[in-house]
Design a protein around this motif. Sequence first.
Motif, PDB file in Angstrom:
ATOM      1  N   ASP A 114       0.487  -1.102   0.499  1.00 21.05           N
ATOM      2  CA  ASP A 114       0.002  -0.088   0.325  1.00 21.05           C
ATOM      3  C   ASP A 114       0.548   1.293  -0.144  1.00 21.05           C
ATOM      4  O   ASP A 114       0.553   2.447   0.333  1.00 21.05           O
ATOM      5  N   GLU A 115       2.023   1.238  -0.533  1.00 21.43           N
ATOM      6  CA  GLU A 115       2.753   2.642  -0.386  1.00 21.43           C
ATOM      7  C   GLU A 115       2.645   3.261  -1.970  1.00 21.43           C
ATOM      8  O   GLU A 115       3.085   4.355  -2.265  1.00 21.43           O
ATOM      9  N   SER A 116       2.705   2.864  -2.936  1.00 25.74           N
ATOM     10  CA  SER A 116       2.339   3.034  -4.527  1.00 25.74           C
ATOM     11  C   SER A 116       1.383   1.931  -5.062  1.00 25.74           C
ATOM     12  O   SER A 116       1.989   1.691  -5.941  1.00 25.74           O
ATOM     13  N   PHE A 117      -0.046   2.168  -4.708  1.00 29.29           N
ATOM     14  CA  PHE A 117      -0.815   1.607  -5.248  1.00 29.29           C
ATOM     15  C   PHE A 117      -1.464   2.392  -6.720  1.00 29.29           C
ATOM     16  O   PHE A 117      -1.850   1.104  -8.028  1.00 29.29           O
ATOM     17  N   THR A 118      -1.060   3.154  -7.231  1.00 24.75           N
ATOM     18  CA  THR A 118      -1.662   3.932  -7.977  1.00 24.75           C
ATOM     19  C   THR A 118      -0.251   3.628  -9.280  1.00 24.75           C
ATOM     20  O   THR A 118      -0.405   3.388  -9.933  1.00 24.75           O
ATOM     21  N   GLY A 119       1.036   3.067  -8.894  1.00 26.94           N
ATOM     22  CA  GLY A 119       1.674   2.801  -9.278  1.00 26.94           C
ATOM     23  C   GLY A 119       1.853   1.524  -9.617  1.00 26.94           C
ATOM     24  O   GLY A 119       1.807   0.782 -10.819  1.00 26.94           O
ATOM     25  N   VAL A 120       1.443   0.793  -9.073  1.00 26.88           N
ATOM     26  CA  VAL A 120       1.178  -0.596  -9.737  1.00 26.88           C
ATOM     27  C   VAL A 120       0.073  -0.859 -10.772  1.00 26.88           C
ATOM     28  O   VAL A 120      -0.042  -1.343 -11.383  1.00 26.88           O
ATOM     29  N   LEU A 121      -0.866   0.171  -9.836  1.00 27.74           N
ATOM     30  CA  LEU A 121      -1.922  -0.251 -11.050  1.00 27.74           C
ATOM     31  C   LEU A 121      -1.778   0.614 -12.268  1.00 27.74           C
ATOM     32  O   LEU A 121      -2.022  -0.015 -12.804  1.00 27.74           O
ATOM     33  N   GLU A 122      -0.723   1.786 -12.776  1.00 21.85           N
ATOM     34  CA  GLU A 122      -0.451   1.529 -13.885  1.00 21.85           C
ATOM     35  C   GLU A 122       0.467   0.910 -13.634  1.00 21.85           C
ATOM     36  O   GLU A 122       0.264   0.568 -15.393  1.00 21.85           O
TER      37      GLU A 122
END
Length: 242
Positions: free
Chosen positions: A89-97
């Motif tokens: 949960d430190e880079s949710f947006t990064g993983v999603l992208e």
Amino acid sequence: MPVFQLGSSTTFPPAVFADQTGLLAIGGDLSIERLLSAYAEGIFPWYSEGDPILWWSPDPRLVLIPASLHISKSLRKRIRKQDFYVTMDESFTGVLEACAETRREKGEETWIMPEMMEAYQGLHDAGYAHSVEVRGDEGELRGGLYGVSLGRIFFGESMFTKTPDASKIALAALAGQLHIWNFDLIDCQMETRHLISMGAARMGRRHFLSVLKKSLQHGTCKGPWIMDALPMAPFFSKDLYG
């Protein structure tokens, strides 16, 4: 079975009414309320660009019981190199992208379109969607996965890898952490050789729905999640760092 047309209500028809392909319903929206209602009934959205929203409940579906995770000898060796670290949960947006971009780079069709990204970002902000990040020495994303958690079930959505085994490490770390937290299973949704090699197995829809119903009797562990120091240690005959 007919495919149901959804209206303004966030209530779904029973998942057992899905057709032979697993398709249950069409339409509706991707609001947080509707998504949580879907997952609580063993249903998830999956559709391509230009299509209406399609809702699925496959039979059978692939699941992984955390304690049944299989780590191959080669993956154990890779993990023991310790040239990475894992966060949650430190880079949710990064993983999603990255999950969306990886599929595009491979020339594959992706269901992770802007509206899907916005919807799952909303679930994350509300504490229900989570990511696992595998990082290099300088903090760069090497791989990861994301999904939704309700009760004691984690519904896996997508994973990516930029270096060999990074997505497997992410899954191993997730399974280890969920094992520590007494989760019942990881819903992998669709069958892949990658997941089967790590211990995932088919589960009939009725059995899955029964497990889901019992799992939802437990409270949902909302985010942000923090990973324990040695989440993969239970799967090694010796200490992970020994």
